[in-house]
Design an enzyme around this catalytic site. Structure first.
Site, mmCIF file in Angstrom:
data_model
loop_
_atom_site.group_PDB
_atom_site.id
_atom_site.type_symbol
_atom_site.label_atom_id
_atom_site.label_comp_id
_atom_site.label_asym_id
_atom_site.label_seq_id
_atom_site.Cartn_x
_atom_site.Cartn_y
_atom_site.Cartn_z
ATOM 1 N N GLY A 4 11.500 -8.189 -18.582
ATOM 2 C CA GLY A 4 11.752 -8.176 -17.552
ATOM 3 C C GLY A 4 12.184 -8.317 -16.491
ATOM 4 O O GLY A 4 13.078 -7.279 -16.012
ATOM 5 N N ALA A 34 9.941 -19.267 -22.440
ATOM 6 C CA ALA A 34 9.711 -19.801 -24.137
ATOM 7 C C ALA A 34 9.732 -18.457 -25.152
ATOM 8 O O ALA A 34 10.562 -18.618 -26.223
ATOM 9 C CB ALA A 34 9.641 -20.985 -24.257
ATOM 10 N N ARG A 70 19.286 -12.057 -13.766
ATOM 11 C CA ARG A 70 19.183 -12.092 -15.378
ATOM 12 C C ARG A 70 20.423 -12.817 -16.057
ATOM 13 O O ARG A 70 21.549 -12.281 -15.161
ATOM 14 C CB ARG A 70 18.569 -10.025 -15.276
ATOM 15 C CG ARG A 70 17.337 -9.786 -14.992
ATOM 16 C CD ARG A 70 17.434 -8.572 -15.666
ATOM 17 N NE ARG A 70 16.095 -7.730 -15.000
ATOM 18 C CZ ARG A 70 15.669 -7.377 -14.023
ATOM 19 N NH1 ARG A 70 16.824 -7.283 -12.688
ATOM 20 N NH2 ARG A 70 14.920 -6.786 -13.216
ATOM 21 N N ASP A 77 12.824 -24.578 -26.206
ATOM 22 C CA ASP A 77 12.596 -23.367 -27.297
ATOM 23 C C ASP A 77 14.323 -22.753 -27.766
ATOM 24 O O ASP A 77 14.394 -23.531 -27.844
ATOM 25 C CB ASP A 77 12.470 -21.420 -26.579
ATOM 26 C CG ASP A 77 13.685 -21.038 -25.522
ATOM 27 O OD1 ASP A 77 14.958 -20.967 -25.915
ATOM 28 O OD2 ASP A 77 13.310 -21.331 -24.435
ATOM 29 N N ARG A 108 2.755 1.098 -3.711
ATOM 30 C CA ARG A 108 1.377 1.389 -4.759
ATOM 31 C C ARG A 108 1.372 2.951 -4.433
ATOM 32 O O ARG A 108 1.190 4.157 -5.701
ATOM 33 C CB ARG A 108 0.607 0.540 -4.571
ATOM 34 C CG ARG A 108 1.199 -0.812 -5.065
ATOM 35 C CD ARG A 108 0.255 -1.460 -5.384
ATOM 36 N NE ARG A 108 0.569 -2.498 -5.826
ATOM 37 C CZ ARG A 108 0.090 -3.972 -5.826
ATOM 38 N NH1 ARG A 108 -1.145 -4.032 -5.521
ATOM 39 N NH2 ARG A 108 0.483 -5.169 -6.580
ATOM 40 N N ARG A 166 5.615 -19.310 -21.606
ATOM 41 C CA ARG A 166 5.522 -17.177 -21.762
ATOM 42 C C ARG A 166 7.401 -16.472 -21.645
ATOM 43 O O ARG A 166 8.122 -15.816 -23.246
ATOM 44 C CB ARG A 166 4.590 -16.135 -21.266
ATOM 45 C CG ARG A 166 3.349 -16.584 -21.131
ATOM 46 C CD ARG A 166 2.586 -15.431 -20.110
ATOM 47 N NE ARG A 166 0.937 -15.814 -20.813
ATOM 48 C CZ ARG A 166 0.173 -15.783 -21.460
ATOM 49 N NH1 ARG A 166 0.956 -15.147 -22.352
ATOM 50 N NH2 ARG A 166 -1.004 -15.589 -21.572
ATOM 51 N N LEU A 183 11.704 -12.367 -12.225
ATOM 52 C CA LEU A 183 10.960 -13.033 -10.657
ATOM 53 C C LEU A 183 10.332 -13.816 -11.746
ATOM 54 O O LEU A 183 9.015 -15.143 -11.152
ATOM 55 C CB LEU A 183 9.874 -12.000 -10.633
ATOM 56 C CG LEU A 183 10.556 -10.613 -9.231
ATOM 57 C CD1 LEU A 183 9.897 -9.916 -9.160
ATOM 58 C CD2 LEU A 183 11.619 -11.740 -8.017
ATOM 59 N N HIS A 200 1.222 -0.870 -0.258
ATOM 60 C CA HIS A 200 0.191 -0.195 -0.030
ATOM 61 C C HIS A 200 0.674 0.920 0.124
ATOM 62 O O HIS A 200 0.352 2.488 -0.700
ATOM 63 C CB HIS A 200 -1.219 -0.006 1.237
ATOM 64 C CG HIS A 200 -1.540 1.027 1.642
ATOM 65 N ND1 HIS A 200 -2.693 1.696 0.921
ATOM 66 C CD2 HIS A 200 -1.150 2.336 2.050
ATOM 67 C CE1 HIS A 200 -3.855 2.368 0.998
ATOM 68 N NE2 HIS A 200 -2.485 2.841 2.369
ATOM 69 N N GLU A 201 2.125 1.505 0.473
ATOM 70 C CA GLU A 201 2.829 3.056 0.830
ATOM 71 C C GLU A 201 3.437 2.787 -0.025
ATOM 72 O O GLU A 201 3.583 4.064 -0.385
ATOM 73 C CB GLU A 201 3.856 2.331 1.796
ATOM 74 C CG GLU A 201 3.122 2.580 3.884
ATOM 75 C CD GLU A 201 2.053 3.129 3.918
ATOM 76 O OE1 GLU A 201 2.489 4.777 3.596
ATOM 77 O OE2 GLU A 201 1.277 3.638 4.203
#
Length: 459
Positions: free
Chosen positions: A420, A365, A409, A390, A256, A363, A423, A253-254
């Site tokens: 990306g 791949a 990454r 893939d 966002r 997704r 995560l 909340h804090e």
């Protein structure tokens, strides 16, 4: 002496030991009273029959004054083949055997040993020698002399059960094993049941199910204490998880709220001043930061979500529509996604997590593959194995184990410019692990990355 309670482990072991020792002591103390090979008082009915025999002998030889002839008649009568009754022995008041035989046989030797053990002629006794029972004495008057009468007869009755056991060590060992085995089995059951319940509770905790189990606080004192401590630990973990979830909710909340205000301010600035590369970059980074926070919170909730609602569903209901949508999206990007038929099996788990696990891999791949993506299914040993590969750039072999770490990454292909957050695979790994599965990455035969995960199936 204070005896330990039987509701704890040491008390039960002591109870079995005490019970076994009591059986042994009772058996040992009973032997002198059961063993006919030891001198003991003659039963009243047997002594009464002996007195009747004595009266018959006195009446038969009442007029005979030759003691030697009387003894010879009694001995010859016992030697007759058809005579199977008792054999009579005569001794003087000092216990000397009166016999006409020159060489004493076994029966006379047994009588001589028996007479030496007699403490008083007023207390007739009996004793077994092998299969021969000797009893007496009884006062008798023959040839004008006061003598003592003893009776010997063959003993055909079987010895007492305990006596036979103590005479045969192997049978005694088997009897002890027969008596102690049910007690030991009961002790093993009493120990294994709470231990098994504790092991099952530990397995549930390993699967992420932090539930208090009241049955753990049953059994012996030691296991009740262990079960109580285990339940206290589960409650403490639940409180810690609840506090962490509240903290994450507050953080969400804090974080966002200022992000929303930042994007609103950026939109107002764009409306007043027009679009510019700087304002577009601010909006892009704000969107990326909001996406990262959402995925991070999702990962944290998955890692701490110990009370997942589980359902038993067929694999096709979980993944068929998902793969069809992914196949359509791949076609829009001029890529080909091929998939095998989903096995007709069932799985127990949280449907959103299981769907998210496969969706993130597929997704990923589609995003990094050049033009080919393949999904394979196989079932063996009550497990389903799913692999997605893939023909993209792939991942260096040295980094295959690192790609499941949050925010990791690969520098060559999965950098910050690819869009990306690092995560997706971490979320997938958490979902698979919470369902007692395994996941691994390797190099694909198509040239890119191959991700394989295995999940247990429901019977």
């Amino acid at each position: 002496m204070r005896l330990p309670k039987f509701n704890n482990l040491y008390g039960r072991i002591f109870a079995i030991f005490w019970f076994t020792m009591m059986l042994v002591v009772i058996a040992v103390l009973s032997l002198p009273h059961l063993d006919p090979r030891k001198s003991r008082d003659m039963p009243a009915d047997a002594y009464q029959r002996m007195l009747e025999q004595k009266e018959v002998i006195e009446a038969r030889f009442s007029g005979d004054k030759n003691l030697a002839r009387i003894i010879k008649v009694l001995e010859n009568r016992a030697d007759e083949p058809h005579e199977k009754g008792p054999r009579f022995f005569i001794t003087d008041q000092e216990g000397n055997i009166l016999t006409t035989r020159k060489h004493p046989d076994f029966k006379l030797k047994a009588l001589r040993n028996f007479t030496t053990s007699i403490e008083s002629v007023d207390k007739p006794q009996q004793r077994l020698y092998g299969r021969y029972m000797v009893a007496g004495p009884a006062p008798i008057s023959l040839a004008g002399q006061n003598l003592l009468l003893y009776i010997g007869l063959r003993w055909d009755q079987p010895p007492p059960f305990l006596l036979r056991l103590f005479d045969r060590p192997l049978q005694l060992l088997l009897a002890v094993m027969l008596v102690s085995t049910p007690l030991l089995l009961w002790l093993a059951w009493a120990l294994s049941q709470p231990a098994q319940r504790l092991a099952q509770a530990a397995q549930r905790v390993a699967r992420g199910e932090f539930e208090v189990d009241a049955s753990l606080e049953k059994g012996t004192t030691e296991f009740r204490q262990a079960g109580r401590s285990f339940n206290q630990m589960v409650e403490a973990v639940n409180q810690m998880i609840s506090g962490q979830q509240r903290l994450l909710s507050d953080i969400s909340h804090e974080l966002r709220s200022p992000l929303t205000r930042l994007r609103m301010a950026n939109a107002l600035a764009t409306r007043k001043q027009g679009s510019s590369p700087e304002l577009e970059r601010i909006d892009t980074e704000a969107q990326r930061l909001e996406q990262m926070i959402s995925e991070l919170l999702e990962l944290s909730r998955m890692q701490t979500n110990s009370q997942m609602s589980r359902e038993v569903q067929p694999l096709s209901s979980l993944w068929e529509e998902l793969l069809s949508d992914a196949q359509f999206e791949a076609e829009q990007m001029n890529k080909t996604l091929t998939m095998e038929e989903i096995p007709n099996r069932h799985i127990s788990g949280n449907p959103p997590l299981l769907m998210s696990a496969l969706e993130n891999i597929v997704r990923n791949a589609i995003h990094y593959g050049h033009d080919k993506i393949a999904v394979h299914f196989s079932v063996s040993a009550q497990q389903v194995t799913v692999s997605v590969e893939d023909n993209g750039e792939g991942v260096p072999d040295s980094e295959l184990e690192e790609i499941f770490r949050p925010f990791y990454r690969v520098s060559t292909a999965r950098d910050r410019h690819s869009g990306g957050t690092g995560l997706g695979l971490a979320i997938t790994e958490s979902a698979i692990r919470q369902h007692s599965g395994k996941i691994a990455a390797s190099r694909s035969e198509l040239g890119g990355l191959k991700v394989t995960f295995t999940l247990p199936l429901q019977d």
